[in-house]
Design an enzyme around this catalytic site. Structure first.
Site, PDB file in Angstrom:
ATOM      1  CG  ASP A  84       9.684 -40.754 -76.719  1.00 12.74           C
ATOM      2  OD1 ASP A  84      10.089 -40.494 -77.859  1.00 12.74           O
ATOM      3  OD2 ASP A  84      10.442 -40.992 -75.766  1.00 12.74           O
ATOM      4  CE1 TYR A 133       2.862 -46.216 -72.835  1.00 13.59           C
ATOM      5  CE2 TYR A 133       2.437 -47.934 -74.446  1.00 13.59           C
ATOM      6  CZ  TYR A 133       1.984 -46.915 -73.638  1.00 13.59           C
ATOM      7  OH  TYR A 133       0.648 -46.601 -73.621  1.00 13.59           O
ATOM      8  CG  PHE A 178      -1.704 -43.788 -76.657  1.00  8.40           C
ATOM      9  CD1 PHE A 178      -1.389 -43.157 -75.455  1.00  8.40           C
ATOM     10  CD2 PHE A 178      -1.915 -42.990 -77.780  1.00  8.40           C
ATOM     11  CE1 PHE A 178      -1.282 -41.772 -75.370  1.00  8.40           C
ATOM     12  CE2 PHE A 178      -1.812 -41.604 -77.703  1.00  8.40           C
ATOM     13  CZ  PHE A 178      -1.498 -40.996 -76.497  1.00  8.40           C
ATOM     14  CG  HIS A 228      -1.487 -36.831 -73.096  1.00 11.34           C
ATOM     15  ND1 HIS A 228      -1.294 -37.954 -72.322  1.00 11.34           N
ATOM     16  CD2 HIS A 228      -0.799 -37.031 -74.239  1.00 11.34           C
ATOM     17  CE1 HIS A 228      -0.500 -38.784 -72.974  1.00 11.34           C
ATOM     18  NE2 HIS A 228      -0.189 -38.260 -74.144  1.00 11.34           N
TER      19      HIS A 228
END
Length: 221
Positions: free
Chosen positions: A65, A67, A78, A187
């Site tokens: 998703d 930010y 990221f 992750h």
């Protein structure tokens, strides 16, 4: 949806853009951006595709998703804009980069330089409502990004897929492992990283080894 996207992708995705689910998705996104504050800015929704052409693509990193805080998301998973504090997952990515390839911890959290070298930084969902994580999930984005992964798998070879965390690992079924490389790990979020599932995966050096093995230029991480 005003799609700013590299021409090489338009050719690959033109049939996808015509499908009923995508027409509905475009309408949903348009309404959301009119009614609410959403991220990334409209013109940057497809930045991952604009910076990394289909022709140059050699690595795929899958996020979930965008930010959802002001000024953070700009269309690459990221990654954050220049001058924005690094979110926890990005901090851990940079820490692994430091220990893996001795790269000094970067000042900027903007990963456009990776994308420009052929790293597709693909979120499964490309938009989000401000301060509301996951708010645009299950409206068609996942169908679209799954199709993107399948098209890469079908039409290219020797791509390195970096699947970080359970959500990304589920995309393995979309990838032809006879033609492509898959590296998996936990992750980079603190919850996973602090349990020992992230640090030491050496994905950056391993990716470059695989690229070189296939006669491709390594990434300057």
């Amino acid at each position: 949806m005003d799609v700013k996207i590299d021409a090489s992708w338009k050719a690959v995705l033109k049939e996808e853009f015509k499908k009923p689910y995508f027409v509905n998705l475009a309408e949903f996104v348009k309404k959301e951006y009119l009614k609410n504050t959403c991220f990334p800015p409209g013109k940057q929704i497809f930045s991952a595709f604009d910076h990394c052409s289909f022709d140059k693509l050699k690595v795929v990193i899958i996020g979930q998703d965008p930010y959802h805080g002001p000024g953070q998301a700009h269309g690459l998973c990221f990654s954050v804009n220049e001058g924005i504090a690094h979110p926890p997952s990005l901090i851990n990515i940079f820490k692994e980069l430091e220990s893996d390839i001795n790269r000094p911890y970067p000042k900027s959290g903007n990963l456009e330089s990776w994308a420009d070298q052929g790293v597709l930084l693909l979120n499964a969902t490309l938009t989000v409502r401000a301060h509301n994580a996951g708010s645009h999930q299950n409206n068609g984005w996942e169908t679209f990004t799954d199709a993107v992964i399948q098209l890469i798998s079908e039409k290219k070879k020797n791509v390195v897929f970096l699947l970080w965390g359970g959500y990304a690992k589920r995309k393995t079924k979309l990838i032809d492992t006879r033609k492509h490389h898959i590296l998996t790990s936990g992750h980079p979020s603190p919850l996973s990283a602090n349990r020992g599932y992230w640090f030491g995966n050496k994905h950056f050096s391993r990716t470059n080894s695989l690229l070189q093995q296939d006669g491709l230029t390594p990434i300057q991480w």
